[in-house]
Design a protein around this motif. Sequence first.
Motif, PDB file in Angstrom:
ATOM      1  N   CYS A  28       0.902   5.323   0.577  1.00 54.54           N
ATOM      2  CA  CYS A  28       0.262   6.596   1.054  1.00 54.54           C
ATOM      3  C   CYS A  28       0.572   7.672  -0.585  1.00 54.54           C
ATOM      4  O   CYS A  28       1.320   7.916  -1.023  1.00 54.54           O
ATOM      5  CB  CYS A  28       1.592   7.199   1.641  1.00 54.54           C
ATOM      6  SG  CYS A  28       1.030   8.754   2.385  1.00 54.54           S
ATOM      7  N   LYS A  29      -0.861   8.663  -0.356  1.00 56.12           N
ATOM      8  CA  LYS A  29      -1.572   9.720  -0.909  1.00 56.12           C
ATOM      9  C   LYS A  29      -1.737  10.281  -0.944  1.00 56.12           C
ATOM     10  O   LYS A  29      -2.305  11.473  -1.017  1.00 56.12           O
ATOM     11  CB  LYS A  29      -2.553   8.989  -2.148  1.00 56.12           C
ATOM     12  CG  LYS A  29      -1.950   7.518  -2.827  1.00 56.12           C
ATOM     13  CD  LYS A  29      -1.749   7.817  -4.234  1.00 56.12           C
ATOM     14  CE  LYS A  29      -2.649   8.818  -4.942  1.00 56.12           C
ATOM     15  NZ  LYS A  29      -2.006   8.636  -6.250  1.00 56.12           N
ATOM     16  N   ARG A  40       2.349  12.585  -1.628  1.00 61.65           N
ATOM     17  CA  ARG A  40       2.057  13.051  -2.819  1.00 61.65           C
ATOM     18  C   ARG A  40       3.106  13.470  -3.992  1.00 61.65           C
ATOM     19  O   ARG A  40       2.773  14.063  -4.467  1.00 61.65           O
ATOM     20  CB  ARG A  40       0.534  13.421  -3.079  1.00 61.65           C
ATOM     21  CG  ARG A  40      -0.112  13.984  -4.553  1.00 61.65           C
ATOM     22  CD  ARG A  40      -1.593  13.523  -4.567  1.00 61.65           C
ATOM     23  NE  ARG A  40      -1.763  15.077  -3.896  1.00 61.65           N
ATOM     24  CZ  ARG A  40      -2.786  14.588  -2.253  1.00 61.65           C
ATOM     25  NH1 ARG A  40      -3.458  13.605  -1.847  1.00 61.65           N
ATOM     26  NH2 ARG A  40      -3.134  15.707  -1.659  1.00 61.65           N
ATOM     27  N   LEU A  87       3.118   4.860  -7.350  1.00 61.70           N
ATOM     28  CA  LEU A  87       2.240   3.506  -7.504  1.00 61.70           C
ATOM     29  C   LEU A  87       1.899   3.594  -8.693  1.00 61.70           C
ATOM     30  O   LEU A  87       1.832   1.877  -8.598  1.00 61.70           O
ATOM     31  CB  LEU A  87       0.846   4.312  -6.929  1.00 61.70           C
ATOM     32  CG  LEU A  87      -0.295   3.423  -6.713  1.00 61.70           C
ATOM     33  CD1 LEU A  87      -0.726   2.659  -6.262  1.00 61.70           C
ATOM     34  CD2 LEU A  87      -2.164   4.451  -6.826  1.00 61.70           C
ATOM     35  N   GLN A  94      -2.350  -0.519  -3.967  1.00 59.54           N
ATOM     36  CA  GLN A  94      -2.950  -0.454  -3.928  1.00 59.54           C
ATOM     37  C   GLN A  94      -2.548   1.423  -3.128  1.00 59.54           C
ATOM     38  O   GLN A  94      -1.342   1.323  -2.504  1.00 59.54           O
ATOM     39  CB  GLN A  94      -3.973  -0.777  -2.547  1.00 59.54           C
ATOM     40  CG  GLN A  94      -5.085  -1.602  -3.308  1.00 59.54           C
ATOM     41  CD  GLN A  94      -6.241  -1.472  -2.109  1.00 59.54           C
ATOM     42  OE1 GLN A  94      -6.426  -1.233  -0.883  1.00 59.54           O
ATOM     43  NE2 GLN A  94      -7.271  -2.108  -2.299  1.00 59.54           N
ATOM     44  N   ALA A  95      -3.046   2.048  -3.397  1.00 57.18           N
ATOM     45  CA  ALA A  95      -2.774   3.109  -2.433  1.00 57.18           C
ATOM     46  C   ALA A  95      -3.880   3.615  -0.946  1.00 57.18           C
ATOM     47  O   ALA A  95      -4.965   2.233  -1.174  1.00 57.18           O
ATOM     48  CB  ALA A  95      -3.580   4.575  -3.987  1.00 57.18           C
ATOM     49  N   CYS A  96      -3.188   4.193  -0.268  1.00 63.87           N
ATOM     50  CA  CYS A  96      -3.895   3.737   1.060  1.00 63.87           C
ATOM     51  C   CYS A  96      -3.425   5.451   1.605  1.00 63.87           C
ATOM     52  O   CYS A  96      -3.001   6.387   0.791  1.00 63.87           O
ATOM     53  CB  CYS A  96      -3.434   3.043   2.318  1.00 63.87           C
ATOM     54  SG  CYS A  96      -1.443   3.189   1.951  1.00 63.87           S
ATOM     55  N   ARG A 103       0.995  -0.805  -0.033  1.00 69.62           N
ATOM     56  CA  ARG A 103       0.173  -0.008  -0.011  1.00 69.62           C
ATOM     57  C   ARG A 103       1.192   1.189  -0.170  1.00 69.62           C
ATOM     58  O   ARG A 103       2.094   1.248   0.653  1.00 69.62           O
ATOM     59  CB  ARG A 103      -0.545   0.189   1.580  1.00 69.62           C
ATOM     60  CG  ARG A 103      -2.121  -1.160   1.149  1.00 69.62           C
ATOM     61  CD  ARG A 103      -2.738  -0.678   2.057  1.00 69.62           C
ATOM     62  NE  ARG A 103      -3.903  -2.500   1.779  1.00 69.62           N
ATOM     63  CZ  ARG A 103      -5.278  -3.048   2.945  1.00 69.62           C
ATOM     64  NH1 ARG A 103      -4.832  -1.957   3.589  1.00 69.62           N
ATOM     65  NH2 ARG A 103      -6.044  -3.174   2.246  1.00 69.62           N
ATOM     66  N   SER A 131       4.480   9.621  -4.719  1.00 67.45           N
ATOM     67  CA  SER A 131       3.546   8.876  -4.484  1.00 67.45           C
ATOM     68  C   SER A 131       2.847   8.572  -5.479  1.00 67.45           C
ATOM     69  O   SER A 131       2.930   6.870  -6.046  1.00 67.45           O
ATOM     70  CB  SER A 131       2.917   8.534  -3.212  1.00 67.45           C
ATOM     71  OG  SER A 131       1.833   9.735  -3.179  1.00 67.45           O
ATOM     72  N   ALA A 132       2.172   8.976  -6.255  1.00 66.13           N
ATOM     73  CA  ALA A 132       1.521   8.190  -7.216  1.00 66.13           C
ATOM     74  C   ALA A 132       2.601   7.978  -8.799  1.00 66.13           C
ATOM     75  O   ALA A 132       1.836   7.338  -9.326  1.00 66.13           O
ATOM     76  CB  ALA A 132       0.980   9.594  -8.168  1.00 66.13           C
TER      77      ALA A 132
END
Length: 133
Positions: free
Chosen positions: A33-34, A39, A47, A83-85, A31, A43-44
């Motif tokens: 962090c967004k 960000r 991901l 997944q994002a979280c 997971r 983080s995008a």
Amino acid sequence: SAIASHSSHRKMIAATLLAAAVLSIHPIGLRICKNSVCRKAGSADTLDSLFALAAASDQANSNQNGGVALATLQEAFAASRVQACGCLGGCGSGPNVVTTDSGPSDVFHDVYKPSSCAALLDHVGVTVPEAAQ
């Protein structure tokens, strides 16, 4: 024609069922962090990298596809593992990623390099071919 439309609809249903099966078999592995600080730290991109590497993994490409497009299978597998979280703590040291495999959860900081992403996927049992790294 109606027959072609029916066949297309059946394939779409099969793809959806396959994706659901893949999601139920493979637990979430990572997971990302967004939240705002991660960000801003990228983080995008992390991901996206993890998702792309998981889709290119040996596991995503070794299953029988039963007539379903390989891209659908790859995306379903990647979505089942990445997944994002929300915030994971350690703000300012991001992008941060947490493992959610069967062992204790570990938070990794400053994850943005493809080699780091591949190593984390390997940590949760997803083998990324060297050519994809």
